[in-house]
Design an enzyme around this catalytic site. Structure first.
Site, PDB file in Angstrom:
ATOM      1  CG  ASP A  90      -3.974 -11.984   0.355  1.00 31.02           C
ATOM      2  OD1 ASP A  90      -4.787 -11.806  -0.568  1.00 31.02           O
ATOM      3  OD2 ASP A  90      -3.899 -11.224   1.347  1.00 31.02           O
ATOM      4  CG  ASP A 125      -9.495  -8.350  -2.122  1.00 27.68           C
ATOM      5  OD1 ASP A 125      -8.427  -8.931  -2.430  1.00 27.68           O
ATOM      6  OD2 ASP A 125      -9.781  -8.056  -0.946  1.00 27.68           O
ATOM      7  CB  CYS A 278       3.694 -23.501  25.293  1.00 30.34           C
ATOM      8  SG  CYS A 278       5.008 -22.280  25.144  1.00 30.34           S
TER       9      CYS A 278
HETATM   10  N1  GUN Z   1      -5.179  -9.109   4.010  1.00 35.20           N
HETATM   11  C1  GUN Z   1      -5.713  -8.351   4.998  1.00 35.20           C
HETATM   12  N2  GUN Z   1      -6.824  -7.733   4.557  1.00 35.20           N
HETATM   13  C2  GUN Z   1      -7.019  -8.119   3.279  1.00 35.20           C
HETATM   14  C3  GUN Z   1      -8.026  -7.825   2.296  1.00 35.20           C
HETATM   15  O1  GUN Z   1      -8.964  -7.071   2.522  1.00 35.20           O
HETATM   16  N3  GUN Z   1      -7.893  -8.437   1.077  1.00 35.20           N
HETATM   17  C4  GUN Z   1      -6.845  -9.280   0.811  1.00 35.20           C
HETATM   18  N4  GUN Z   1      -6.796  -9.860  -0.389  1.00 35.20           N
HETATM   19  N5  GUN Z   1      -5.884  -9.553   1.702  1.00 35.20           N
HETATM   20  C5  GUN Z   1      -5.985  -8.990   2.935  1.00 35.20           C
HETATM   21 ZN    ZN Z   2       4.232 -20.422  26.265  1.00 30.14          ZN
END
Ligand code: GUN
Ligand code: ZN
Length: 495
Positions: A90, A125, A278
């Site tokens: 991200d 974004d 698990c």
């Molecule tokens: N992580 C959770 N929501 C978003 C989002 O709208 N954009 C980005 N880049 N990361 C996120």
């Molecule tokens: Zn478990």
């Protein structure tokens, strides 16, 4: 560019697919565990043993911290995390949405992601929150689209590029944004800024956001639901066409002492028993787990196991053609999920365009079964059925003779259909004896429609007394010969 996503199997708007990344092919739907580059609750190198095929981390956190940045630039992201499979990163947008500011530009973070060898990169974004003014949603969406186009022009090969769909809770903006991005050929389409909806149990609006975004995307584009990590809603999101999820939830919930199940969450101190098999739950009692010095790690491990268990069940359900039965079950875990189920079926017309015509057996699972795309499809298809001469419609087993020219079976929520189709999907539906009001209504509407469209035929309708008490029954055309039978009688064609 050749498509990086291939669809192998479909059910409702959901699918099993294969996504090709620089570090290998992954099978979707799947969850990307979120790895914090600072502290790994569960080491990235162990993630495969839980079923993880791909991880996600945050390039902005790495960029910002010199020790991490140096290693990532020198040895690469995969070496930094200790994982040689695909890794998505991200961009810092989430930090932007929480803190309002980040010390990096779109161009810088895209370049950085490319340099450290990310498999799927994300531009900067703007995650526009729900409920902002339309003006704000529009202007932020335009900035997001501009940044995404800039990123697209920078990334030509190697790294796959994600194009997040924004637009807040304005569904037309979501669809418009998705259409715009589609014209620029991103490799993966995350649906962004839905975390606040999920945190506030606004699952019905989440359904609308996903549906609107999906309607603007190509049906063969891979879709990531950003920030969705609770297994309770995976089946619903997959049935709407989401292919990728990311879970920080497994670790965040664990820190908070929370134990995840496929239908909700418990506080570990409130559990007397562990409803899971698990390795963690087999080796510990609820009390031991609660008192363990490494409680957070143990909970995180359990949380990851159940997360991937749900993914496997969803994939099997797609193979078996009973994803909608699973969705129905999961949506009965919480009233907000039930609301979401009803909202899901408000999109039946669209889902029907993607849903395979043939599956194994239709199982009636409750009042919403009548809203399923298969039933919607039959409501339209019966307009093409031509019934002539003497026709018998019956709720009871049929012994055919030459007394009638056409035999039809009445089965809710479908309605009346020619007996010749009985073995076919969805006419092979398994239904209970007692049917809820709405699906019965749907069946009667379809039957009335069929009769009215074939006004020259002479219909006899054999049914039990309870059916005649349904208000819709009064709308049957007056020339239909109704014969009422006890539900235990077996009907032969010589009444
Ligand atoms: N992580 C959770 N929501 C978003 C989002 O709208 N954009 C980005 N880049 N990361 C996120
Ligand atoms: Zn478990």
């Amino acid at each position: 560019m050749p498509s990086v996503f291939k669809i192998l199997q479909k059910d409702a708007a959901g699918r099993i697919g294969k996504l090709t990344t620089p570090h290998g092919v992954i099978e979707t739907p799947t969850v990307m565990p979120v790895i914090n580059p600072n502290i790994q609750t569960i080491p990235a190198s162990e993630m495969r043993s839980f079923g993880a095929q791909i991880l996600i981390t945050n390039s902005y956190i790495i960029f910002r911290k010199e020790e991490l940045r140096e290693v990532a630039l020198k040895d690469g992201l995969h070496s930094l995390l200790g994982f040689n499979g695909p890794i998505m990163t991200d961009s810092g947008s989430f930090q932007l949405s929480v803190y309002g500011d980040v010390e990096v530009t779109n161009e810088q973070i895209i370049e950085f992601q490319q340099k450290i060898g990310t498999d799927i990169g994300v531009p900067l974004d703007i995650p526009t929150a729900p409920d902002v003014s339309r003006d704000q949603a529009e202007s932020e969406l335009e900035i997001t689209i501009e940044r995404l186009k800039e990123a697209r022009s920078m990334v030509k090969e190697g790294m796959l590029l994600a194009g997040p769909v924004q637009g807040s809770t304005y569904y037309d903006l979501r669809q418009y944004g998705a259409e715009e991005l589609t014209r620029h050929n991103f490799d993966v389409y995350p649906i962004g800024a839905v975390v606040p909806l999920m945190e506030n149990y606004r699952y019905a609006e989440l359904v609308d956001v996903i549906a609107a975004s999906k309607k603007g995307l190509s049906p063969v584009a891979p879709v990531h639901l950003f920030g969705a990590g609770h297994p309770m809603m995976f089946a619903l999101a997959v049935a709407l066409g989401c292919d990728l999820f990311d879970s920080a939830a497994y670790a965040l919930y664990a820190k908070d002492g929370r134990y995840i199940t496929n239908s909700g969450t418990y506080h570990i101190e409130n559990l007397n028993y562990l409803p899971c098999c698990c390795p963690i739950c087999l080796e510990h009692s609820a009390e031991e787990l609660n008192k363990a010095p490494n409680k957070v790690e143990l909970l995180a491990r359990h949380n990851l196991y159940v997360t991937f268990q749900e993914i496997n069940l969803i994939k099997q359900s797609i193979r078996d053609g009973n994803l909608l039965e699973l969705v129905d079950m999961r949506c009965r875990s919480h009233p907000s999920m039930l609301e979401a189920l009803k909202r899901f079926y408000s999109h039946t017309e669209w889902i029907e365009t993607l849903d395979p015509a043939s599956k194994s057996t239709f199982f009636y699972t409750g009042p919403e079964s009548g809203l399923r795309p298969e039933i919607n499809r039959y409501s339209k298809r019966l307009e093409r059925l031509e019934i002539k001469g003497k026709a018998l419609i019956t709720s009871f087993p049929i012994k055919m003779s030459d007394e009638y020219d056409q035999y039809l079976r009445f089965k809710p929520p479908i309605g009346a259909y020619p007996i010749e189709l009985s073995e076919m999907y969805p006419f092979n539906a398994e239904i209970p004896t007692t049917i809820d009001y709405e699906p019965m209504d749907k069946a009667l509407i379809n039957t009335i429609n069929l009769i009215s469209r074939n006004a020259d035929a002479q219909f006899t309708f054999v049914c039990d007394d309870s059916l005649t008490k349904h208000p819709r029954f009064a709308e049957l055309p007056k020339n239909v010969n109704v014969i009422i039978r006890g539900s235990t009688d077996t009907f032969s064609s010589q009444p």
